[in-house]
Design a protein around this motif. Structure first.
Motif, mmCIF file in Angstrom:
data_model
loop_
_atom_site.group_PDB
_atom_site.id
_atom_site.type_symbol
_atom_site.label_atom_id
_atom_site.label_comp_id
_atom_site.label_asym_id
_atom_site.label_seq_id
_atom_site.Cartn_x
_atom_site.Cartn_y
_atom_site.Cartn_z
ATOM 1 N N ARG A 80 -1.678 12.922 5.100
ATOM 2 C CA ARG A 80 -3.047 13.411 4.865
ATOM 3 C C ARG A 80 -3.918 12.328 4.226
ATOM 4 N NH1 ARG A 80 -0.905 18.649 4.452
ATOM 5 N NH2 ARG A 80 -0.120 18.327 2.335
ATOM 6 N N VAL A 81 -3.350 11.615 3.252
ATOM 7 C CA VAL A 81 -4.103 10.544 2.597
ATOM 8 C C VAL A 81 -4.472 9.461 3.614
ATOM 9 C CG1 VAL A 81 -3.925 8.642 0.936
ATOM 10 C CG2 VAL A 81 -3.232 10.945 0.268
ATOM 11 N N LEU A 82 -3.535 9.129 4.501
ATOM 12 C CA LEU A 82 -3.794 8.077 5.491
ATOM 13 C C LEU A 82 -4.804 8.535 6.547
ATOM 14 C CD1 LEU A 82 -0.184 6.655 5.898
ATOM 15 C CD2 LEU A 82 -2.067 5.726 4.528
ATOM 16 N N PRO A 128 -8.297 5.792 6.869
ATOM 17 C CA PRO A 128 -7.647 5.094 7.991
ATOM 18 C C PRO A 128 -7.398 3.607 7.715
ATOM 19 C CG PRO A 128 -9.457 6.470 8.779
ATOM 20 C CD PRO A 128 -9.529 6.477 7.281
ATOM 21 N N ARG A 129 -8.247 2.982 6.898
ATOM 22 C CA ARG A 129 -8.056 1.558 6.607
ATOM 23 C C ARG A 129 -6.753 1.316 5.853
ATOM 24 N NH1 ARG A 129 -13.815 -0.691 4.497
ATOM 25 N NH2 ARG A 129 -14.352 1.494 4.302
ATOM 26 N N LEU A 130 -6.349 2.293 5.049
ATOM 27 C CA LEU A 130 -5.063 2.161 4.353
ATOM 28 C C LEU A 130 -3.905 2.263 5.344
ATOM 29 C CD1 LEU A 130 -5.610 4.251 1.084
ATOM 30 C CD2 LEU A 130 -6.010 1.801 1.469
ATOM 31 N N VAL A 186 0.844 -1.204 0.000
ATOM 32 C CA VAL A 186 0.000 0.000 0.000
ATOM 33 C C VAL A 186 0.876 1.250 0.000
ATOM 34 C CG1 VAL A 186 -1.639 1.322 1.410
ATOM 35 C CG2 VAL A 186 -1.970 -1.145 1.066
ATOM 36 N N ARG A 187 1.902 1.261 0.843
ATOM 37 C CA ARG A 187 2.808 2.416 0.913
ATOM 38 C C ARG A 187 3.469 2.678 -0.446
ATOM 39 N NH1 ARG A 187 5.642 4.617 5.168
ATOM 40 N NH2 ARG A 187 5.250 2.811 6.509
ATOM 41 N N GLU A 188 3.974 1.623 -1.079
ATOM 42 C CA GLU A 188 4.657 1.783 -2.375
ATOM 43 C C GLU A 188 3.701 2.291 -3.439
ATOM 44 O OE1 GLU A 188 8.113 -1.665 -1.977
ATOM 45 O OE2 GLU A 188 6.063 -2.230 -2.538
#
Length: 237
Positions: free
Chosen positions: A119-121, A125-127, A96-98
């Motif tokens: 900000r995206v995370l 929050p599930r990511l 997910v991070r990559e």
């Protein structure tokens, strides 16, 4: 409100088959605009032409007054037009991070990428909970969140979405559309291509109806929802 994107006389063909037949439309800055229609009407082809992923046959695509119709896809992204592909197109054997970091690949401001990732995370929050998992292990809804998050990492001026509700459970679709409304409320212009006509027009300030490669209706989202032609053709009477 000024037009952020202005398309004039756009034609796109696959060999001898004309998929998009000389359409004109404008996207106003700060608005959600929906392009709706049946499967095969030319909606996805229109988006692919805007993104530079397929070549237009004729016409003009102007973004902030600059012609972008002949640019390569990475140049289109650098200008600020970023597409979330149909079917999500997450890189399943990457984490997910990559996937999220890849969204920022055209950016020069490397120092701001970590803040944007945070900000995206916060938004998804599930990511954050699955940051080091393979993207292929996510549910369909989580993959759609990842695809939107990855697009946001490019800092788009205009977010192009191709069928974001496809294959998702109704409750997840509600989450996705609520997220799009929130992103738009923060100032991001959105162009939404959708077969889910009711949902797409409900959140759109403006909408266009595409049939057989031609725009046949052009009105506010609310007016199109109440249009007898739209009701009969797409909303079950």
């Amino acid at each position: 409100m000024s037009a952020l994107l202005e398309v004039t006389g756009l034609e796109v063909a696959y060999g001898h088959i004309e998929a998009v037949k000389g359409i004109d439309f404008k996207l106003k800055e700060g608005e959600i605009t929906s392009l709706v229609g049946a499967n095969g009407a030319g909606k996805s082809t229109t988006l692919l032409a805007l993104s530079g992923l397929i070549k237009k046959a004729k016409g003009s695509i102007k973004f902030e007054g600059e012609e972008v119709g002949g640019l390569a896809p990475h140049q289109v992204v650098q200008r600020g037009l970023v597409q979330v592909a149909e079917g999500r197109a997450t890189l399943t054997t990457m984490s997910v991070r990559e996937n999220l970091e890849l969204g920022a690949y055209t950016r020069k401001d490397r120092g701001n990428i970590k803040a944007d990732l945070d900000r995206v995370l916060q938004r998804f929050p599930r990511l954050a909970e699955r940051l080091d998992q393979f993207a292929g292990n996510l549910s369909g809804g989580e993959q759609q969140m990842l695809a939107i998050g990855r697009a946001l990492m490019a800092r788009p001026r205009l977010l192009l979405l191709d069928e974001p509700s496809m294959g998702l459970a109704p409750i997840i679709v509600q989450d996705i559309f609520r997220t799009l409304k929130e992103i738009n409320a923060e100032g991001l212009t959105i162009f939404l291509v959708e077969q889910n006509v009711r949902q797409a027009l409900k959140i759109a300030q403006h909408g266009y109806v595409l049939e057989n490669g031609k725009i046949v209706l052009d009105d506010t989202g609310r007016n199109l929802l109440g249009n007898p032609r739209v009701l009969e053709a797409y909303l079950g009477g």
